[in-house]
Motif scaffolding. Structure first.
Motif, PDB file in Angstrom:
ATOM      1  N   LEU A  53     -49.595   0.503  18.268  1.00  0.00           N
ATOM      2  CA  LEU A  53     -49.265   0.745  19.671  1.00  0.00           C
ATOM      3  C   LEU A  53     -47.981   0.010  20.052  1.00  0.00           C
ATOM      4  CD1 LEU A  53     -52.763   0.577  21.389  1.00  0.00           C
ATOM      5  CD2 LEU A  53     -51.394   2.578  20.874  1.00  0.00           C
TER       6      LEU A  53
ATOM      7  N   THR B 100     -45.017   1.939  18.842  1.00  0.00           N
ATOM      8  CA  THR B 100     -44.856   3.121  19.680  1.00  0.00           C
ATOM      9  C   THR B 100     -44.198   2.750  21.009  1.00  0.00           C
ATOM     10  OG1 THR B 100     -46.966   3.741  18.757  1.00  0.00           O
ATOM     11  CG2 THR B 100     -46.089   5.140  20.445  1.00  0.00           C
ATOM     12  N   ALA B 101     -44.676   1.673  21.607  1.00  0.00           N
ATOM     13  CA  ALA B 101     -44.123   1.275  22.900  1.00  0.00           C
ATOM     14  C   ALA B 101     -42.650   0.901  22.768  1.00  0.00           C
ATOM     15  CB  ALA B 101     -44.916   0.102  23.467  1.00  0.00           C
TER      16      ALA B 101
ATOM     17  N   PHE C 217     -40.613   3.954  22.090  1.00  0.00           N
ATOM     18  CA  PHE C 217     -40.617   4.772  23.297  1.00  0.00           C
ATOM     19  C   PHE C 217     -39.586   4.259  24.293  1.00  0.00           C
ATOM     20  CE2 PHE C 217     -42.293   5.501  27.581  1.00  0.00           C
ATOM     21  CZ  PHE C 217     -42.401   6.857  27.577  1.00  0.00           C
TER      22      PHE C 217
ATOM     23  N   LEU D 180     -42.010  10.400  20.939  1.00  0.00           N
ATOM     24  CA  LEU D 180     -42.467  10.373  22.330  1.00  0.00           C
ATOM     25  C   LEU D 180     -41.337   9.984  23.269  1.00  0.00           C
ATOM     26  CD1 LEU D 180     -45.996   8.856  21.939  1.00  0.00           C
ATOM     27  CD2 LEU D 180     -45.401  11.111  22.765  1.00  0.00           C
TER      28      LEU D 180
ATOM     29  N   ILE E 264     -42.957  17.289  29.928  1.00  0.00           N
ATOM     30  CA  ILE E 264     -44.383  17.397  29.642  1.00  0.00           C
ATOM     31  C   ILE E 264     -44.981  18.577  30.391  1.00  0.00           C
ATOM     32  CG2 ILE E 264     -46.613  16.270  29.965  1.00  0.00           C
ATOM     33  CD1 ILE E 264     -45.510  13.787  29.128  1.00  0.00           C
TER      34      ILE E 264
ATOM     35  N   MET F 175     -48.984  11.955  20.658  1.00  0.00           N
ATOM     36  CA  MET F 175     -49.970  11.014  21.182  1.00  0.00           C
ATOM     37  C   MET F 175     -51.329  11.216  20.528  1.00  0.00           C
ATOM     38  SD  MET F 175     -50.631  12.542  24.948  1.00  0.00           S
ATOM     39  CE  MET F 175     -52.021  11.514  25.311  1.00  0.00           C
TER      40      MET F 175
ATOM     41  N   ILE G  81     -51.697   9.222  17.355  1.00  0.00           N
ATOM     42  CA  ILE G  81     -51.747   7.793  17.692  1.00  0.00           C
ATOM     43  C   ILE G  81     -53.147   7.424  18.129  1.00  0.00           C
ATOM     44  CG2 ILE G  81     -50.932   6.021  19.283  1.00  0.00           C
ATOM     45  CD1 ILE G  81     -48.323   7.538  19.476  1.00  0.00           C
ATOM     46  N   ILE G  82     -53.697   8.203  19.064  1.00  0.00           N
ATOM     47  CA  ILE G  82     -55.030   7.878  19.589  1.00  0.00           C
ATOM     48  C   ILE G  82     -56.059   7.924  18.468  1.00  0.00           C
ATOM     49  CG2 ILE G  82     -56.844   8.647  21.152  1.00  0.00           C
ATOM     50  CD1 ILE G  82     -54.673   9.616  23.031  1.00  0.00           C
TER      51      ILE G  82
ATOM     52  N   VAL H 167     -55.625   4.960  15.984  1.00  0.00           N
ATOM     53  CA  VAL H 167     -56.020   3.691  16.593  1.00  0.00           C
ATOM     54  C   VAL H 167     -57.539   3.616  16.737  1.00  0.00           C
ATOM     55  CG1 VAL H 167     -55.923   2.363  18.715  1.00  0.00           C
ATOM     56  CG2 VAL H 167     -53.845   3.276  17.748  1.00  0.00           C
TER      57      VAL H 167
ATOM     58  N   ALA I 209     -57.402   2.893  23.048  1.00  0.00           N
ATOM     59  CA  ALA I 209     -56.595   3.535  22.015  1.00  0.00           C
ATOM     60  C   ALA I 209     -55.401   4.284  22.580  1.00  0.00           C
ATOM     61  CB  ALA I 209     -57.455   4.499  21.205  1.00  0.00           C
ATOM     62  N   THR I 210     -55.433   4.645  23.854  1.00  0.00           N
ATOM     63  CA  THR I 210     -54.321   5.416  24.391  1.00  0.00           C
ATOM     64  C   THR I 210     -53.204   4.473  24.786  1.00  0.00           C
ATOM     65  OG1 THR I 210     -56.042   6.726  25.392  1.00  0.00           O
ATOM     66  CG2 THR I 210     -53.794   7.309  25.951  1.00  0.00           C
ATOM     67  N   PRO I 211     -51.995   4.730  24.294  1.00  0.00           N
ATOM     68  CA  PRO I 211     -50.891   3.883  24.721  1.00  0.00           C
ATOM     69  C   PRO I 211     -50.762   3.947  26.243  1.00  0.00           C
ATOM     70  CG  PRO I 211     -50.211   5.351  22.958  1.00  0.00           C
ATOM     71  CD  PRO I 211     -51.584   5.757  23.340  1.00  0.00           C
TER      72      PRO I 211
ATOM     73  N   PHE J 116     -48.342   3.800  28.278  1.00  0.00           N
ATOM     74  CA  PHE J 116     -47.305   4.586  28.929  1.00  0.00           C
ATOM     75  C   PHE J 116     -47.662   6.066  28.940  1.00  0.00           C
ATOM     76  CE2 PHE J 116     -46.174   3.800  24.554  1.00  0.00           C
ATOM     77  CZ  PHE J 116     -45.833   5.054  24.078  1.00  0.00           C
ATOM     78  N   LEU J 117     -48.415   6.498  27.911  1.00  0.00           N
ATOM     79  CA  LEU J 117     -48.820   7.902  27.876  1.00  0.00           C
ATOM     80  C   LEU J 117     -49.857   8.177  28.941  1.00  0.00           C
ATOM     81  CD1 LEU J 117     -49.004   8.764  24.155  1.00  0.00           C
ATOM     82  CD2 LEU J 117     -47.534   9.680  25.916  1.00  0.00           C
TER      83      LEU J 117
ATOM     84  N   LEU K 184     -44.346  -2.328  30.916  1.00  0.00           N
ATOM     85  CA  LEU K 184     -44.161  -1.032  30.267  1.00  0.00           C
ATOM     86  C   LEU K 184     -44.371   0.103  31.246  1.00  0.00           C
ATOM     87  CD1 LEU K 184     -43.676   0.290  27.591  1.00  0.00           C
ATOM     88  CD2 LEU K 184     -46.083   0.192  27.118  1.00  0.00           C
TER      89      LEU K 184
END
Lengths: 384, 342
Positions: free
Chosen positions: A316, A319-320, A323, A339, A348, A358, A361-362, A365, B158-160, B162-163, B280
């Motif tokens: 994560l 990714t951040a 991003f 992303l 989007i 995404m 990623i989810i 993780v 688990a979800t970033p 920012f998303l 963020l």
């Protein structure tokens, strides 16, 4: 005194073979500790599925070039922001080889967007094991063969294409190479530092312990992300993708170790007074040997479990950073870099598939979290 | 008395930590070679603007950028005299932003308050959510409520951030008509505080609070559930039920109290993560907190601005930890008598 068949002597009143049988002869009792742990882990269905899934992902990483129909930076100027194409097998009620309908785009100048229409009269079969963009298998063996490619005069964008007409599906596969390994490199660094500092603090104690404890407290009290940002802003902009990749993993690892060091230190404190450590000391073993041979193996598996639980935060984190434009940079492909393109609400809204990275990623993780939880439970049956 | 002494010693150690952190931050900010002005100088020299060069040289001297690093740090801190005497952080002078050509205090002014506001509302959100859902999940363990909250919790982890922000933002606007972008409607910017402005800020806070808080709430909820489950299996609970105590009262009176300690202690780990998240999310959603300013400052090597924001962020975290330590000491007498917590 009665002598049993297996050579043990027991008092007559203690001769209760059925009881010994239940104690010693259950299949459980004959298994080693590792087998027992493995067994408890396997009983954790979700954790097991996650572990198999992750293993498959990592094993497929070297083969990415073969599976992906396009190269990571192959542009298709005529298919910008193309929507995902389905692979069909039925056409006009008849069964065909897998095929796609060719799509053609048109700029919609009224709404400033691309509209695509599929030509459902002219199905085009996919090609298999076909030549395409060159790549290197496992980074070593040059090859051009792909598992499947687009038919000659159309495209196959399974998950659509992005603003430069690059295939999102292929890019997600290539992105996995960096996104999945950045966590591994980071965790290796973090574990190295964590074990080192935790071990010397826990083993030697005293002033050294005090200093390391304060350092840990300070590092834990600073918010990670702003510090990550500051550190990655210091990565020179002229570095190549590989150097940047390692720099970013080191940055992610540098701030992650305090938690691990704390756990290692606590364990060392309780183990240091054990008889086997004193025995080793009296036999003249050096501290480094005692730490490595006598202390660390005691909780190797705990370390693995906590590593599995730290990897998600690194993934994560990468990714951040990417991003925000301070992590990996194009032409390197990672999920965060992809992303970065999907930053704007408008994209989007009109082209939702650009936010597809995404999903992996989810999923990854989650898989790491489930696996880590399962490992922890399997190692500590008492704590569940 | 003991409590006061404890608070005093914690404050001193917090200030010392802040000092070390500020040095660390100053060092990191200055890691890239050169500074904002050397970059500008190189550019000016290349284009042959001699007047500009002289000005930049003057500025470099003015802000002590030509001094060795340790001295720069002391001047910035206000512990050593700069070209204009003592005027650093200790004197309340936050420095100059080269990128925006304005004093740092002017640029971050309102943003500081909005940052504090966002983080406060997130803390409230996290505690309310974690407390209610954690208790429900523990009491109704292995029911559908338990599984649903656990699942949502895992997804939240688990979800970033920012998303989640982008998605909620989009759907919140589309279906719930929640306002988009910023922390207030544009017409209130740089306006004095009024009732309308406060309401606009509150409406804009909903999504960011939710986004920043979800992950923390999920983790905290799971921990509260675990410790409450431990307590619920103790004999005293059975005794209380056997005596005919109403379950709700029993729950609040005994097991919940015992399970609450780690809950309060957790804020030390929660706060850094939340502040990270708020930075963020602010960048993504364009909130007028210090997040976007930090990103710009870091990208342009605007060192005083970046360093000040980072120190401020660390300061917020330390204050939060201090508050949680004090709360914990009030809850748990063992801590304030100095007995080691296991």
């Amino acid at each position: 005194m009665i002598r049993l068949d297996d050579g043990r002597y027991v008092a007559p009143e203690d001769d209760r073979p059925e009881e010994f049988a239940t104690l010693a002869d259950t299949p459980e009792a004959r298994l080693s500790l590792h087998r027992l742990t493995l067994r408890r882990f396997a009983r954790h269905r979700l954790a097991m599925i996650s572990a198999i899934f992750l293993l498959t992902c990592y094993l497929l990483l070297p083969l990415v070039g073969f599976i992906a129909p396009y190269g990571p930076n192959t542009r298709n100027a005529e298919h910008i922001f193309a929507p995902p194409q389905l692979i069909h097998i039925f056409h006009d009620g008849g069964l065909n080889a897998p095929f796609v309908y060719p799509i053609s785009g048109e700029a919609n100048l009224a709404e400033y967007r691309w509209d695509y229409t599929a030509d459902t009269d002219a199905p085009q079969s996919l090609r298999w094991f076909c030549p395409g963009d060159p790549y290197k298998l496992a980074g070593l063996i040059p090859s051009q063969t792909h598992l499947f490619c687009a038919p000659d005069d159309t495209t196959v964008f399974l998950w659509g294409s992005d603003r430069l007409g690059r295939d999102v599906f292929s890019r997600i596969l290539y992105g996995a190479q960096l996104s999945l390994t950045v966590g591994l490199v980071g965790i290796a660094i973090s574990m190295g530092l964590g074990i080192f500092f935790g071990a010397i603090a826990g083993y030697f104690g005293g002033g050294l312990d005090y200093a390391i404890q304060r350092l840990i407290e300070i590092l834990r009290s600073i918010p990670e992300l702003p510090l990550w940002l500051a550190l990655s802003a210091a990565v020179p902009s002229h570095w190549g993708p590989v150097s940047v990749f390692f720099a970013i993993s080191i940055i992610l690892g540098l701030l992650d170790w305090p938690g691990l060091a704390r756990a290692v230190r606590a364990k060392f404190f309780s183990l240091r007074e054990e008889d086997f450590v004193q025995a080793a000391e009296m036999m003249g073993a050096k501290p480094s040997r005692i730490i490595r041979r006598h202390l660390l193996p005691n909780f190797r598996s705990h370390l693995i479990a906590s590593a599995a639980l730290s990897i998600p935060s690194m993934i994560l984190g990468e990714t951040a950073l990417s991003f925000l434009g301070l992590g990996l940079r194009a032409p390197a492909v990672s999920w965060g870099v992809m992303l970065n393109d999907a930053q704007h609400l408008s994209s989007i809204e009109i082209y939702p598939w650009t936010a597809l990275p995404m999903l992996p990623i989810i999923i990854v993780v989650l898989a790491f979290s489930f696996m880590g939880d399962g490992l922890r439970d399997a190692l500590d049956p008492s704590e569940t | 008395m003991k409590l006061l002494l404890y608070i005093g010693s914690r404050t001193v150690s917090m200030l010392l930590t802040l000092l070390v952190v500020s040095a660390l931050i100053f060092l990191i900010i200055n890691l890239p070679p050169g500074d904002y002005l050397t970059n500008q100088l190189a550019e000016l020299r290349a284009t042959g603007q001699e007047a500009g060069v002289a000005k930049a040289e003057f500025l470099r001297h003015e802000y002590a950028l030509d001094q060795p690093l340790w001295r720069q740090y002391l001047i910035w801190l206000g512990a050593a005299p700069g070209p204009h005497g003592f005027n650093g952080l200790l004197q309340g002078q936050f420095g100059w932003s080269f990128e925006f050509s304005a004093p740092v205090s002017e640029i971050v002014g309102e943003a500081l308050w909005l940052t504090i506001l966002l983080n406060l509302s997130t803390i409230v959100f996290v505690y309310v959510m974690a407390l209610t859902l954690g208790v429900i999940a523990a009491v109704k363990a292995r029911s559908w409520i338990d599984y649903t909250t656990a699942f949502i919790g895992y997804l939240g982890l688990a979800t970033p951030n920012f998303l989640l922000a982008l998605i909620l933002f989009y759907y919140g606007h589309k279906y719930l008509d929640l306002p988009i972008g910023g922390l207030m409607a544009p017409e209130f910017e740089n306006e004095p505080m009024s009732f309308e402005k406060a309401r606009s800020i509150l409406a804009h806070l909903i999504i960011p609070t939710f986004v920043v808080g979800t992950a923390g709430a999920a983790a905290m909820m799971q921990r509260l559930r675990a410790s409450l489950l431990d307590e619920l299996s103790r004999p005293y609970v059975e005794t209380a039920i056997a005596k005919g105590m109403p379950p709700a009262r029993m729950l609040v009176k005994y097991p919940l109290r015992a399970a609450l300690n780690p809950f309060v202690a957790d804020i030390g780990t929660l706060l850094p993560a939340m502040i990270s998240g708020s930075v963020l999310v602010s960048v993504v959603l364009g909130l007028q907190t210090i997040g976007p300013a930090l990103l710009t400052a870091l990208k342009t090597q605007d060192q005083f601005l970046a360093a000040f924001i980072l120190v401020f962020v660390a300061f917020l975290t330390l204050i939060g930890t201090l508050v949680s330590d004090v709360l914990l000491a009030m809850l748990d007498p063992r801590i304030r008598i100095g007995e080691k917590r296991k």
